[in-house]
Design a protein around this motif. Structure first.
Motif, mmCIF file in Angstrom:
data_model
loop_
_atom_site.group_PDB
_atom_site.id
_atom_site.type_symbol
_atom_site.label_atom_id
_atom_site.label_comp_id
_atom_site.label_asym_id
_atom_site.label_seq_id
_atom_site.Cartn_x
_atom_site.Cartn_y
_atom_site.Cartn_z
ATOM 1 N N VAL A 2 -9.981 -33.675 -106.426
ATOM 2 C CA VAL A 2 -9.174 -32.412 -106.620
ATOM 3 C C VAL A 2 -7.980 -33.010 -105.865
ATOM 4 C CG1 VAL A 2 -8.446 -30.586 -104.277
ATOM 5 C CG2 VAL A 2 -10.583 -31.502 -104.821
ATOM 6 N N GLN A 3 -6.572 -32.788 -107.214
ATOM 7 C CA GLN A 3 -5.668 -33.018 -106.952
ATOM 8 C C GLN A 3 -4.606 -31.446 -106.576
ATOM 9 O OE1 GLN A 3 -4.381 -33.095 -111.618
ATOM 10 N NE2 GLN A 3 -4.618 -35.759 -111.590
ATOM 11 N N LEU A 4 -4.137 -32.633 -105.853
ATOM 12 C CA LEU A 4 -2.682 -31.067 -104.828
ATOM 13 C C LEU A 4 -1.301 -31.421 -105.014
ATOM 14 C CD1 LEU A 4 -4.671 -31.496 -101.242
ATOM 15 C CD2 LEU A 4 -4.881 -30.132 -102.930
ATOM 16 N N VAL A 5 -0.536 -30.200 -105.348
ATOM 17 C CA VAL A 5 0.430 -30.046 -105.529
ATOM 18 C C VAL A 5 1.750 -28.935 -104.676
ATOM 19 C CG1 VAL A 5 2.378 -29.852 -106.855
ATOM 20 C CG2 VAL A 5 -0.157 -30.509 -108.077
ATOM 21 N N GLU A 6 2.451 -30.173 -103.158
ATOM 22 C CA GLU A 6 3.081 -29.296 -102.999
ATOM 23 C C GLU A 6 4.236 -28.629 -104.046
ATOM 24 O OE1 GLU A 6 1.198 -33.107 -100.594
ATOM 25 O OE2 GLU A 6 2.475 -32.763 -102.433
ATOM 26 N N THR A 33 -11.798 -28.147 -95.615
ATOM 27 C CA THR A 33 -10.855 -27.871 -94.529
ATOM 28 C C THR A 33 -9.616 -28.569 -95.328
ATOM 29 O OG1 THR A 33 -12.677 -27.680 -92.988
ATOM 30 C CG2 THR A 33 -10.075 -28.808 -92.384
ATOM 31 N N MET A 34 -8.350 -27.728 -94.810
ATOM 32 C CA MET A 34 -6.982 -28.337 -95.815
ATOM 33 C C MET A 34 -6.303 -27.902 -94.013
ATOM 34 S SD MET A 34 -7.411 -28.178 -98.868
ATOM 35 C CE MET A 34 -5.529 -28.155 -99.334
ATOM 36 N N GLY A 35 -5.433 -29.332 -94.394
ATOM 37 C CA GLY A 35 -4.325 -29.402 -93.107
ATOM 38 C C GLY A 35 -2.815 -29.817 -93.871
ATOM 39 N N TYR A 95 2.862 -32.700 -96.370
ATOM 40 C CA TYR A 95 1.858 -33.424 -96.974
ATOM 41 C C TYR A 95 0.650 -32.196 -97.115
ATOM 42 C CZ TYR A 95 3.760 -37.799 -98.097
ATOM 43 O OH TYR A 95 5.458 -38.609 -97.851
ATOM 44 N N CYS A 96 0.729 -31.765 -97.256
ATOM 45 C CA CYS A 96 -0.853 -31.295 -98.114
ATOM 46 C C CYS A 96 -2.865 -32.083 -98.367
ATOM 47 C CB CYS A 96 -0.215 -29.814 -98.326
ATOM 48 S SG CYS A 96 -1.658 -29.520 -100.185
ATOM 49 N N ALA A 97 -3.459 -31.780 -97.439
ATOM 50 C CA ALA A 97 -4.849 -32.982 -97.650
ATOM 51 C C ALA A 97 -6.236 -32.040 -97.587
ATOM 52 C CB ALA A 97 -4.310 -33.673 -96.982
ATOM 53 N N ALA A 98 -6.797 -32.336 -98.093
ATOM 54 C CA ALA A 98 -8.357 -31.718 -97.954
ATOM 55 C C ALA A 98 -9.447 -33.090 -98.042
ATOM 56 C CB ALA A 98 -8.981 -31.216 -99.727
ATOM 57 N N MET A 110 -7.815 -35.748 -87.942
ATOM 58 C CA MET A 110 -7.028 -36.943 -88.008
ATOM 59 C C MET A 110 -7.182 -37.274 -89.415
ATOM 60 S SD MET A 110 -10.396 -37.727 -85.810
ATOM 61 C CE MET A 110 -10.623 -39.822 -86.707
ATOM 62 N N ILE A 111 -6.434 -38.549 -90.393
ATOM 63 C CA ILE A 111 -5.437 -38.577 -90.996
ATOM 64 C C ILE A 111 -6.886 -39.217 -91.868
ATOM 65 C CG2 ILE A 111 -4.266 -40.029 -92.719
ATOM 66 C CD1 ILE A 111 -1.991 -39.429 -90.577
ATOM 67 N N PRO A 112 -7.497 -40.309 -91.040
ATOM 68 C CA PRO A 112 -8.528 -40.637 -92.322
ATOM 69 C C PRO A 112 -9.685 -39.608 -92.004
ATOM 70 C CG PRO A 112 -8.143 -41.754 -89.911
ATOM 71 C CD PRO A 112 -7.314 -40.516 -90.089
ATOM 72 N N SER A 113 -9.973 -38.012 -91.754
ATOM 73 C CA SER A 113 -10.941 -37.310 -92.441
ATOM 74 C C SER A 113 -10.500 -37.250 -93.522
ATOM 75 C CB SER A 113 -10.807 -35.968 -91.328
ATOM 76 O OG SER A 113 -10.768 -36.135 -89.700
ATOM 77 N N TYR A 114 -9.701 -37.047 -93.609
ATOM 78 C CA TYR A 114 -9.009 -36.098 -95.540
ATOM 79 C C TYR A 114 -9.119 -37.256 -96.730
ATOM 80 C CZ TYR A 114 -6.807 -32.722 -92.364
ATOM 81 O OH TYR A 114 -6.937 -31.718 -91.159
ATOM 82 N N ASP A 115 -9.433 -36.553 -97.699
ATOM 83 C CA ASP A 115 -10.226 -37.094 -99.095
ATOM 84 C C ASP A 115 -8.849 -37.469 -99.752
ATOM 85 O OD1 ASP A 115 -12.412 -35.838 -97.504
ATOM 86 O OD2 ASP A 115 -13.504 -37.744 -97.863
#
Length: 127
Positions: A2-6, A33-35, A95-98, A110-115
């Protein structure tokens, strides 16, 4: 993958508003889940907000509750962060994260939850 662009960052005055967007590639956006996280200069990255797969559940850091709102549009593969009543201490790279895991309050913070992570968007709030 997945690529994420803010997008949507920039300069705001105190008590002003900004809206961040995060566009995701791929066809599986609705399964994540998105953060949103942020990192101020000289500080560690910290949790801001998270949202479950269908948008029905959210969680916020105490520092942004009642000021920020996270939402998502699965048809557009996009997650948003509406930021109101901005304060100088909100200045940071956002930052967005998935996350592949189902939403829980603990997992979402939790930061480590995000891939997957976006490249970040600068938000600067002047007093």
């Amino acid at each position: 993958q997945v690529q994420l662009v803010e997008s949507g960052g920039g300069l705001a005055q105190a008590r002003g508003s900004l809206r961040l967007s995060c566009a995701a590639s791929g066809r599986t956006f609705s399964t994540y889940t998105m953060g949103w996280f942020r990192q101020a200069p000289g500080k560690e990255r910290e949790f801001v907000a998270a949202i479950g797969r269908n948008g029905g559940i959210t969680n916020y850091a105490d520092s942004v509750k009642r000021r920020f709102t996270i939402s998502r549009d699965n048809a557009k593969n996009t997650v948003y962060l509406q930021m109101n009543s901005l304060q100088p201490e909100d200045t940071a790279v956002y930052y967005c994260a998935a996350c592949l895991r189902p939403f829980t309050s603990l997992v979402a913070k939790m930061i480590p939850s995000y891939d997957y992570w976006g490249q970040g968007a600068q938000v600067t709030v002047s007093s």
